[in-house]
Each structure stands twice: as C-alpha cells, then as structure tokens.
Design a protein around this motif. Structure first.
Motif, mmCIF file in Angstrom:
data_model
loop_
_atom_site.group_PDB
_atom_site.id
_atom_site.type_symbol
_atom_site.label_atom_id
_atom_site.label_comp_id
_atom_site.label_asym_id
_atom_site.label_seq_id
_atom_site.Cartn_x
_atom_site.Cartn_y
_atom_site.Cartn_z
ATOM 1 N N ALA A 286 -53.368 48.499 9.709
ATOM 2 C CA ALA A 286 -52.377 47.829 8.864
ATOM 3 C C ALA A 286 -51.394 48.840 8.280
ATOM 4 C CB ALA A 286 -53.087 47.074 7.742
ATOM 5 N N MET A 287 -51.890 49.996 7.845
ATOM 6 C CA MET A 287 -51.014 51.038 7.302
ATOM 7 C C MET A 287 -50.005 51.507 8.346
ATOM 8 S SD MET A 287 -53.618 53.466 5.146
ATOM 9 C CE MET A 287 -54.409 52.915 3.638
ATOM 10 N N VAL A 288 -50.496 51.776 9.549
ATOM 11 C CA VAL A 288 -49.614 52.258 10.617
ATOM 12 C C VAL A 288 -48.563 51.211 10.947
ATOM 13 C CG1 VAL A 288 -49.522 52.919 13.052
ATOM 14 C CG2 VAL A 288 -51.344 53.804 11.589
ATOM 15 N N PHE A 289 -48.972 49.949 11.011
ATOM 16 C CA PHE A 289 -48.029 48.878 11.334
ATOM 17 C C PHE A 289 -46.968 48.736 10.250
ATOM 18 C CE2 PHE A 289 -46.734 44.385 11.416
ATOM 19 C CZ PHE A 289 -46.278 44.303 12.710
ATOM 20 N N LEU A 290 -47.370 48.815 8.980
ATOM 21 C CA LEU A 290 -46.401 48.692 7.890
ATOM 22 C C LEU A 290 -45.430 49.858 7.873
ATOM 23 C CD1 LEU A 290 -48.716 47.388 5.023
ATOM 24 C CD2 LEU A 290 -46.922 46.119 6.200
ATOM 25 N N VAL A 291 -45.931 51.060 8.124
ATOM 26 C CA VAL A 291 -45.038 52.224 8.195
ATOM 27 C C VAL A 291 -44.047 52.062 9.344
ATOM 28 C CG1 VAL A 291 -44.948 54.708 8.665
ATOM 29 C CG2 VAL A 291 -46.657 53.805 7.083
ATOM 30 N N ALA A 292 -44.545 51.559 10.477
ATOM 31 C CA ALA A 292 -43.655 51.337 11.624
ATOM 32 C C ALA A 292 -42.579 50.309 11.291
ATOM 33 C CB ALA A 292 -44.474 50.880 12.831
ATOM 34 N N LEU A 293 -42.941 49.242 10.589
ATOM 35 C CA LEU A 293 -41.950 48.235 10.208
ATOM 36 C C LEU A 293 -40.897 48.828 9.276
ATOM 37 C CD1 LEU A 293 -43.998 44.958 9.560
ATOM 38 C CD2 LEU A 293 -42.686 45.618 11.588
ATOM 39 N N LEU B 217 -47.659 39.209 11.112
ATOM 40 C CA LEU B 217 -48.351 40.502 11.153
ATOM 41 C C LEU B 217 -48.049 41.337 9.912
ATOM 42 C CD1 LEU B 217 -47.855 41.410 14.925
ATOM 43 C CD2 LEU B 217 -49.950 40.603 13.806
ATOM 44 N N ALA B 218 -46.816 41.241 9.389
ATOM 45 C CA ALA B 218 -46.468 42.003 8.188
ATOM 46 C C ALA B 218 -47.253 41.512 6.977
ATOM 47 C CB ALA B 218 -44.968 41.910 7.927
ATOM 48 N N THR B 219 -47.314 40.211 6.783
ATOM 49 C CA THR B 219 -48.050 39.676 5.639
ATOM 50 C C THR B 219 -49.548 39.907 5.793
ATOM 51 O OG1 THR B 219 -48.037 37.495 6.713
ATOM 52 C CG2 THR B 219 -46.321 37.929 5.095
ATOM 53 N N LEU B 220 -50.062 39.794 7.004
ATOM 54 C CA LEU B 220 -51.482 40.062 7.234
ATOM 55 C C LEU B 220 -51.812 41.522 6.932
ATOM 56 C CD1 LEU B 220 -54.271 39.190 8.296
ATOM 57 C CD2 LEU B 220 -53.462 39.765 10.612
#
Length: 280
Positions: free
Chosen positions: A15-22, A257-260
């Motif tokens: 989740a951290m990696v995905f949020l940083v990517a966003l 995916l962002a909210t999750l």
C-alpha cells in the motif's frame, strides 16, 4: 531502516509503494503524460486500450471525443489527491481547534459546538453541499472548502474528549501548578500527547474524503470541465460502459486501489500508535 521496513506487513508495504507511486505520477503529470488532457482527436475517438487490442499510442484507450485516457488519469489523479489532501487538512485543523475550544471554555460554548457536531453528523452531507452551492454558487475553491468541512466533526469530538481526559492527568495538573499559561499547556504538552490519535484519524478520514470528492464530481457538483478529476472521468464514462468500458473502469480502479491502500495504511498506523493495541 531496511530491517524496520521488512518488519512492516507485506500488504502495508504494498500500500505504501502504491501510494508513493500515485503521488509521483500525479505530481509529475506535466512530464509523464503523453498528451495534454484537453487535446481532442475525433478521428481517434473510442480507441480501445492496449490490453483490448489497442495501440501503444493510447495504452488506456481514448474517450468519446478522442482524449487520451491515460493522460487524463494522471491529471485527474493530481486534482483528486490535491483536493482530498487539502480538504482533509482543513477538516482536521478546524475540528481540532473547535475541540480545544469546547474543552477549554465548557458551558454554553461547548454546548453550541457539540450541537453543531451532532447536526453535521445527522444531516446527509450532500444536502448541505446542495444548500451552500445554491447560495454561493459553484467553484473550485468553494468546492474545496465544502470538502474540507465534511469531516471536521469527527476531529472536534475526538479532540474534546481527549483534552478533557488529559486535563485530569497528573502531568497537566503539575503544569497548572507551575502556573504556565493555558495556551502553553495545550500547544506544548497536551497536543503532542494526543497527536498520534489525530494522525491516525487523519489517515482514516483521507479515503472518505477521496470518495466524497469522487462522488460529488460524479454527480456534477465538484470539479467542472475543462478541468478533470477521477470522479469527473468516472461520471463521464458511465454512459459508455457497454461499448467503451475503459473510460470509467480505469479511473474507477485507481480510486478503489487508492482508498484501499490508504485504509490499509491507516489501520497499520492505528495498531502501531494505539497504546492499547501495543499492549495487546
């Protein structure tokens, strides 16, 4: 640092990696987007994405007037995250301040603030949005302010309760015995002690703020064309779900995916910062 990162659960790390990517994609939209989100090409309208037999020129396909969906997602992502982040901060600051005021003044002032909290919690927020927009009109800054005021009551109720509890603690009683000013006690001693709970609440409220912005833009009450946001893209794509599903599915997937991911991160922070969870 590396060891501590590997101690974090895999889903939280993901989740951290995905949020940083966003965040990187949203902030770098001007450089990463292959097209301007406003560019149209009628000859290229409704091209399918690459995974559905499309071409590399438009990896996520195009919409009904030939705009590149991938480019619009990048720009829309920046708009949605910016509105959600600023809106969450506005709500947190207003709610925390009113919570301190209620706990300090007590009496009629506290009753008025808590009555406003109960009113905000009881009335569907969409009705309040329609009411204020009918009076003040629509606009990005008005919309941002309304999003910011969506969750202030949660912070106000939480802050009031924690401040009242902290004022009964021995360390606050000792500070009062030293004749320190109330502002010093609140800002330098009580606020740092309740800050972890407020941070956790902030991370838990952020997904709700993203969904609020998405829902209002989906209904046409939020971001207005020619600007774009993920919610606006989702709303515009609902009319093409049968013959051009990618217009709505891709921005909708990003929202989901962002909210999750933010919810997973918030749950992990709550477990780490909550003393009761740590003792268990």
């Amino acid at each position: 640092m590396k060891k501590h990162f590997h101690d974090i659960p895999f889903t939280t790390r993901l989740a951290m990696v995905f949020l940083v990517a966003l965040i990187v994609l949203g902030l770098g939209a001007d450089f990463l987007a292959p097209y301007d989100y406003r560019d149209t090409d009628i000859l290229a309208r409704l091209q399918p994405p690459l995974l559905a037999g499309g071409e590399w020129d438009h990896v996520f396909g195009t919409d009904e007037i030939g705009r590149d969906v991938f480019s619009r997602i990048l720009y829309g992502l920046r708009t949605s995250l910016l509105i959600a982040a600023l809106g969450t901060m506005i709500g947190a600051i207003v709610g925390t301040l009113l919570g301190f005021v209620a706990a300090h003044l007590r009496g009629p002032a506290e009753q008025i603030i808590m009555a406003a909290v109960d009113f905000q919690a009881a009335v569907p927020f969409i009705i309040l949005v329609l009411f204020f927009m009918a009076i003040a009109g629509s606009g990005l800054w008005i919309f941002l302010l309304l999003v910011g005021l969506a969750g202030w009551e949660v912070y106000a109720r939480l802050t009031r309760g924690m401040v009242l509890s902290a004022k009964e603690q021995n360390y606050v009683l000792a500070l009062q015995g030293l004749e320190l000013s109330q502002s010093t006690i609140y800002l330098r001693h009580i606020l740092p002690n309740i800050g972890s709970a407020l941070i956790v609440q902030l991370t838990l409220n952020f997904p709700a703020t993203v969904l609020l912005e998405t829902g209002l833009s989906f209904l046409g009450l939020g971001v207005q064309p020619p600007n774009t946001s993920l919610g606006l893209m989702l709303g515009q794509g609902r009319n093409f779900l049968l013959n051009a599903w990618w217009i709505a599915v891709f921005p909708g997937s990003v929202i989901f995916l962002a909210t999750l991911s933010m919810s997973i991160l918030g749950d992990w922070l709550r477990d780490r910062l909550d003393p009761l969870s740590q003792s268990r």
